[in-house]
Design an enzyme around this catalytic site. Structure first.
Site, PDB file in Angstrom:
ATOM      1  N   PRO A  11       0.490  -1.024  -0.049  1.00 36.64           N
ATOM      2  CG  PRO A  11      -0.126  -0.885   2.021  1.00 36.64           C
ATOM      3  CD  PRO A  11       0.470  -1.980   1.270  1.00 36.64           C
ATOM      4  CG  ASN A  12      -0.331   4.536   0.948  1.00 34.89           C
ATOM      5  OD1 ASN A  12      -1.190   4.926   0.428  1.00 34.89           O
ATOM      6  ND2 ASN A  12      -0.406   3.906   2.376  1.00 34.89           N
ATOM      7  NE  ARG A  19       0.564  13.791  -2.663  1.00 34.53           N
ATOM      8  CZ  ARG A  19      -0.644  13.064  -2.835  1.00 34.53           C
ATOM      9  NH1 ARG A  19      -1.002  12.328  -1.973  1.00 34.53           N
ATOM     10  NH2 ARG A  19      -1.584  13.440  -3.711  1.00 34.53           N
ATOM     11  CE1 TYR A  24       8.764   5.334   2.927  1.00 33.40           C
ATOM     12  CE2 TYR A  24       7.074   7.062   2.976  1.00 33.40           C
ATOM     13  CZ  TYR A  24       7.617   5.917   3.542  1.00 33.40           C
ATOM     14  OH  TYR A  24       7.048   5.526   4.874  1.00 33.40           O
ATOM     15  CG  ASN A  75       8.220  -2.137   0.644  1.00 32.62           C
ATOM     16  OD1 ASN A  75       7.605  -1.996   1.658  1.00 32.62           O
ATOM     17  ND2 ASN A  75       8.894  -1.060   0.207  1.00 32.62           N
ATOM     18  CB  ALA A  78       1.326   0.257   6.478  1.00 35.70           C
ATOM     19  CG  HIS A  81       5.058  -2.155  10.628  1.00 32.20           C
ATOM     20  ND1 HIS A  81       6.244  -2.518  10.650  1.00 32.20           N
ATOM     21  CD2 HIS A  81       4.838  -0.992   9.798  1.00 32.20           C
ATOM     22  CE1 HIS A  81       7.003  -1.780   9.924  1.00 32.20           C
ATOM     23  NE2 HIS A  81       6.011  -0.980   9.183  1.00 32.20           N
ATOM     24  CD  GLU A  99       9.898  -7.721   6.630  1.00 35.80           C
ATOM     25  OE1 GLU A  99       9.938  -8.790   7.166  1.00 35.80           O
ATOM     26  OE2 GLU A  99       9.836  -6.441   7.154  1.00 35.80           O
ATOM     27  CG  HIS A 101      10.978  -2.451   4.935  1.00 40.60           C
ATOM     28  ND1 HIS A 101       9.701  -2.376   4.943  1.00 40.60           N
ATOM     29  CD2 HIS A 101      11.218  -3.517   5.638  1.00 40.60           C
ATOM     30  CE1 HIS A 101       9.048  -3.368   5.323  1.00 40.60           C
ATOM     31  NE2 HIS A 101       9.879  -4.011   6.133  1.00 40.60           N
ATOM     32  CB  SER A 103      12.250   4.015   5.613  1.00 44.08           C
ATOM     33  OG  SER A 103      11.443   3.198   5.820  1.00 44.08           O
ATOM     34  NE  ARG A 108      10.125   5.949   8.700  1.00 43.94           N
ATOM     35  CZ  ARG A 108       8.925   5.693   7.841  1.00 43.94           C
ATOM     36  NH1 ARG A 108       8.872   4.730   7.022  1.00 43.94           N
ATOM     37  NH2 ARG A 108       8.020   6.639   7.836  1.00 43.94           N
TER      38      ARG A 108
HETATM   39  O1  CA2 Z   1      10.388   1.890   4.010  1.00 40.02           O
HETATM   40  C1  CA2 Z   1       9.514   1.080   3.498  1.00 40.02           C
HETATM   41  O2  CA2 Z   1       9.887   0.495   2.255  1.00 40.02           O
HETATM   42  C2  CA2 Z   1       8.070   0.939   4.245  1.00 40.02           C
HETATM   43  O3  CA2 Z   1       7.660  -0.251   3.900  1.00 40.02           O
HETATM   44  C3  CA2 Z   1       7.086   2.075   3.543  1.00 40.02           C
HETATM   45  C4  CA2 Z   1       5.704   1.952   4.043  1.00 40.02           C
HETATM   46  C5  CA2 Z   1       5.899   2.125   5.586  1.00 40.02           C
HETATM   47  O4  CA2 Z   1       4.634   1.867   6.129  1.00 40.02           O
HETATM   48  C6  CA2 Z   1       6.835   0.959   6.132  1.00 40.02           C
HETATM   49  O5  CA2 Z   1       6.574   1.279   7.456  1.00 40.02           O
HETATM   50  C7  CA2 Z   1       8.087   1.075   5.740  1.00 40.02           C
HETATM   51  C8  CA2 Z   1       5.050   3.193   3.563  1.00 40.02           C
HETATM   52  C9  CA2 Z   1       5.104   3.368   2.009  1.00 40.02           C
HETATM   53  C10 CA2 Z   1       4.483   4.760   1.597  1.00 40.02           C
HETATM   54  O6  CA2 Z   1       4.895   5.201   0.468  1.00 40.02           O
HETATM   55  C11 CA2 Z   1       4.554   6.460   0.568  1.00 40.02           C
HETATM   56  C12 CA2 Z   1       5.363   6.982  -0.622  1.00 40.02           C
HETATM   57  C13 CA2 Z   1       5.133   8.274  -1.107  1.00 40.02           C
HETATM   58  C14 CA2 Z   1       4.384   9.029  -0.380  1.00 40.02           C
HETATM   59  C15 CA2 Z   1       3.400   8.677   0.734  1.00 40.02           C
HETATM   60  C16 CA2 Z   1       3.907   7.181   1.051  1.00 40.02           C
END
Ligand code: CA2
Length: 145
Positions: A11-12, A19, A24, A75, A78, A81, A99, A101, A103, A108
């Site tokens: 997701p996202n 954004r 990211y 990846n 969210a 978790h 897995e 990521h 970040s 965090r």
């Molecule tokens: O670090 C990562 O790859 C995460 O999987 C990214 C997830 C986050 O919830 C994980 O804890 C770590 C979030 C992805 C959201 O990506 C966005 C990208 C641009 C703008 C907003 C969100």
């Protein structure tokens, strides 16, 4: 042997490059996946990439990969978790899953320090931005031999 790898994004991650560039990066998911496909091909592997914001679609993608993939770079966003369903899908697939990521989730918020998936994955890569995906492909290919 040619390995087929699924690169699955949750997701996202479709918002990458549009954004929160400070967290990211400024590249789109398509940019990264395009370069990753070329990188895999240079190493004799083929990639299929898929992104979904829906937990059930991600479960379906893992189940479908059982019929064609040698492994998965995943990846889960969210859902990392929160999702017992994705953990069960990974465990049930018996595929090697890395897995991945962008970040460093451990640097965090505390709620990101727990992964429900790590314990059923081959390995975990995070904190290297776009490079995390390339390192994950490397690790998977070395494992597959
Ligand atoms: O670090 C990562 O790859 C995460 O999987 C990214 C997830 C986050 O919830 C994980 O804890 C770590 C979030 C992805 C959201 O990506 C966005 C990208 C641009 C703008 C907003 C969100």
């Amino acid at each position: 042997m040619t390995h087929s790898i699924l690169v699955l994004n949750g997701p996202n991650l479709n918002l990458l490059g549009t954004r929160e560039p400070d967290v990211y990066g400024s590249e789109t998911l398509a940019d990264i996946m395009g370069d990753l496909a070329a990188y895999a091909e240079e190493r004799g592997a083929s990639l299929r990439t898929q992104q979904s914001n829906s937990e059930g679609d991600l479960v379906d993608a893992i189940q479908e990969a059982m019929s064609w993939a040698s492994g998965i770079v995943f990846n889960p966003g969210a859902y990392t978790h929160t999702s017992v369903a994705l953990r069960d899908a990974v465990a049930g697939s018996a595929l090697p899953v890395v897995e991945t990521h962008l970040s460093n989730v451990h640097a965090r918020e505390e709620f990101r320090h727990t992964s429900l998936l790590s314990g059923v994955c081959l390995g975990v890569v995070g904190g290297f931005g776009r490079h995390s995906y390339f390192l994950a492909v490397d690790g998977l290919l070395r494992h597959l031999g």
